[in-house]
Design a protein around this motif. Structure first.
Motif, PDB file in Angstrom:
ATOM      1  N   PHE A  54       0.825  -1.144   0.098  1.00 59.76           N
ATOM      2  CA  PHE A  54      -0.004   0.019   0.031  1.00 59.76           C
ATOM      3  C   PHE A  54       0.874   1.286  -0.012  1.00 59.76           C
ATOM      4  O   PHE A  54       1.793   1.371   0.927  1.00 59.76           O
ATOM      5  CB  PHE A  54      -0.857  -0.130   1.230  1.00 59.76           C
ATOM      6  CG  PHE A  54      -1.795   1.202   1.260  1.00 59.76           C
ATOM      7  CD1 PHE A  54      -3.033   1.155   0.621  1.00 59.76           C
ATOM      8  CD2 PHE A  54      -1.345   2.267   2.136  1.00 59.76           C
ATOM      9  CE1 PHE A  54      -3.876   2.312   0.836  1.00 59.76           C
ATOM     10  CE2 PHE A  54      -2.215   3.258   2.423  1.00 59.76           C
ATOM     11  CZ  PHE A  54      -3.612   3.186   1.635  1.00 59.76           C
ATOM     12  N   ASP A  55       0.641   2.289  -0.824  1.00 63.03           N
ATOM     13  CA  ASP A  55       1.339   3.386  -1.128  1.00 63.03           C
ATOM     14  C   ASP A  55       0.621   4.334  -0.173  1.00 63.03           C
ATOM     15  O   ASP A  55      -0.466   4.683  -0.466  1.00 63.03           O
ATOM     16  CB  ASP A  55       1.441   3.901  -2.558  1.00 63.03           C
ATOM     17  CG  ASP A  55       2.424   5.118  -2.576  1.00 63.03           C
ATOM     18  OD1 ASP A  55       2.166   6.134  -1.834  1.00 63.03           O
ATOM     19  OD2 ASP A  55       3.221   5.178  -3.569  1.00 63.03           O
ATOM     20  N   ALA A  56       1.256   4.992   0.984  1.00 68.97           N
ATOM     21  CA  ALA A  56       0.365   5.895   1.907  1.00 68.97           C
ATOM     22  C   ALA A  56       0.245   7.277   1.134  1.00 68.97           C
ATOM     23  O   ALA A  56      -0.496   7.908   1.843  1.00 68.97           O
ATOM     24  CB  ALA A  56       1.281   5.926   3.178  1.00 68.97           C
ATOM     25  N   ASP A  57       0.457   7.464   0.105  1.00 71.65           N
ATOM     26  CA  ASP A  57       0.398   8.601  -0.571  1.00 71.65           C
ATOM     27  C   ASP A  57      -0.599   8.407  -1.763  1.00 71.65           C
ATOM     28  O   ASP A  57      -1.955   8.659  -1.662  1.00 71.65           O
ATOM     29  CB  ASP A  57       1.461   9.579  -1.017  1.00 71.65           C
ATOM     30  CG  ASP A  57       1.200  10.833  -1.981  1.00 71.65           C
ATOM     31  OD1 ASP A  57       0.187  11.197  -1.746  1.00 71.65           O
ATOM     32  OD2 ASP A  57       2.010  11.019  -2.623  1.00 71.65           O
ATOM     33  N   ALA A  58      -0.017   7.758  -2.769  1.00 69.22           N
ATOM     34  CA  ALA A  58      -0.996   7.462  -3.943  1.00 69.22           C
ATOM     35  C   ALA A  58      -2.237   6.487  -3.658  1.00 69.22           C
ATOM     36  O   ALA A  58      -3.311   6.948  -4.211  1.00 69.22           O
ATOM     37  CB  ALA A  58      -0.119   7.014  -5.038  1.00 69.22           C
ATOM     38  N   ASP A  59      -2.177   5.440  -2.990  1.00 69.42           N
ATOM     39  CA  ASP A  59      -3.131   4.639  -2.915  1.00 69.42           C
ATOM     40  C   ASP A  59      -4.129   5.027  -1.707  1.00 69.42           C
ATOM     41  O   ASP A  59      -5.410   4.973  -2.068  1.00 69.42           O
ATOM     42  CB  ASP A  59      -2.498   3.421  -2.275  1.00 69.42           C
ATOM     43  CG  ASP A  59      -1.922   2.433  -3.500  1.00 69.42           C
ATOM     44  OD1 ASP A  59      -2.227   2.715  -4.611  1.00 69.42           O
ATOM     45  OD2 ASP A  59      -1.312   1.618  -3.208  1.00 69.42           O
TER      46      ASP A  59
END
Length: 257
Positions: A54-59
């Motif tokens: 999980f990308d904490a920015d994009a996702d």
């Protein structure tokens, strides 16, 4: 900042998102989601179309920001090609159902709050104070059930006319963003029609909700260091994009910061 065009009169009321707009909690939510998802991804790997962490920015912005825990979990899992049973509201934190994953996120968020309480943005306090002096009522909305307590701890609840949080929304059966139900209910509580009300949001689904609800002004807030969400906020329908809430108050109501 973008030009929102000529208006005969400024909005009579304002509805503001809470996380990321009024209080500095978006990063805490994002980190909690990462803890919840990444801890389960190895178990889901066999059935995943895309097993990336999980990308904490994009996702976070694409799938969960502005949504309820359940809806956010569903959106991310669908994007990764992962199918889980819905589960029940009593599910304990785990990886086997959507509600268990949502409970993992809730547990991680509570743990983070104990370690580092969130604070309100200084520009948000100034903006709410300015709006109050103009007798422009303001309501805070949030999909989070923690919103009211966090606003109170940040000494912001006293500056608001109303708060519509996740618990209240659930009790009223209000759909989550990008459905405009939360915003429409808040405008109703403030006693104004949507076309006479502004929505202020940092989440893409929130901007969509504001436009779908027919609000007269939809303001996007980009607090990212490199302003990398500005274009996306515009593309999703923001009439105006600001980096500081006092920019909005100055541009719309003519109040100097």
């Amino acid at each position: 900042m973008t030009d929102h065009g000529a208006r005969t009169a400024p909005p009579r009321a304002v509805v503001l998102d809470t996380d990321g707009v009024l209080i500095d909690s978006a990063a805490v939510h994002a980190a909690a989601w990462k803890t919840a998802f990444d801890g389960c991804l190895p178990r889901w790997a066999a059935g995943a179309v895309n097993g990336e962490s999980f990308d904490a920015d994009a996702d976070y912005r694409r799938y969960v920001d502005g949504r309820s825990r359940y809806d956010g979990a569903v959106a991310f899992l669908a994007a990764r090609g992962i199918r889980l049973p819905a589960g029940t509201a009593d599910d304990q934190p785990g990886c086997d159902t959507v509600r268990a994953v949502a409970a993992r996120k809730e547990q991680a968020f509570r743990d983070a709050l104990r370690a580092r309480p969130v604070t309100g943005f200084q520009d948000a306090s100034r903006a709410l104070t300015a709006l109050s002096s103009l007798r422009v009522p303001a309501a805070a909305v949030s999909a989070s059930r923690h919103a009211r307590a966090l606003l109170a701890s940040a000494d912001m609840e006293r500056l608001l006319t109303a708060v519509v949080d996740g618990e209240g929304a659930a009790g009223l059966g209000l759909a989550g963003k990008p459905d405009p139900a939360l915003f429409l209910h808040a405008a109703h509580v403030l006693g104004v029609r949507p076309r006479h009300c502004a929505v202020v949001e940092d989440a893409l689904v929130g901007v969509l909700a504001g436009r779908r609800g027919g609000f007269g002004l939809v303001v996007g807030v980009d607090r990212t260091p490199d302003r990398h969400t500005t274009d996306a906020l515009r593309e999703h329908g923001a009439h105006l994009v600001v980096t500081d809430l006092m920019e909005c108050v100055e541009a719309v109501w003519g109040v100097e910061p």
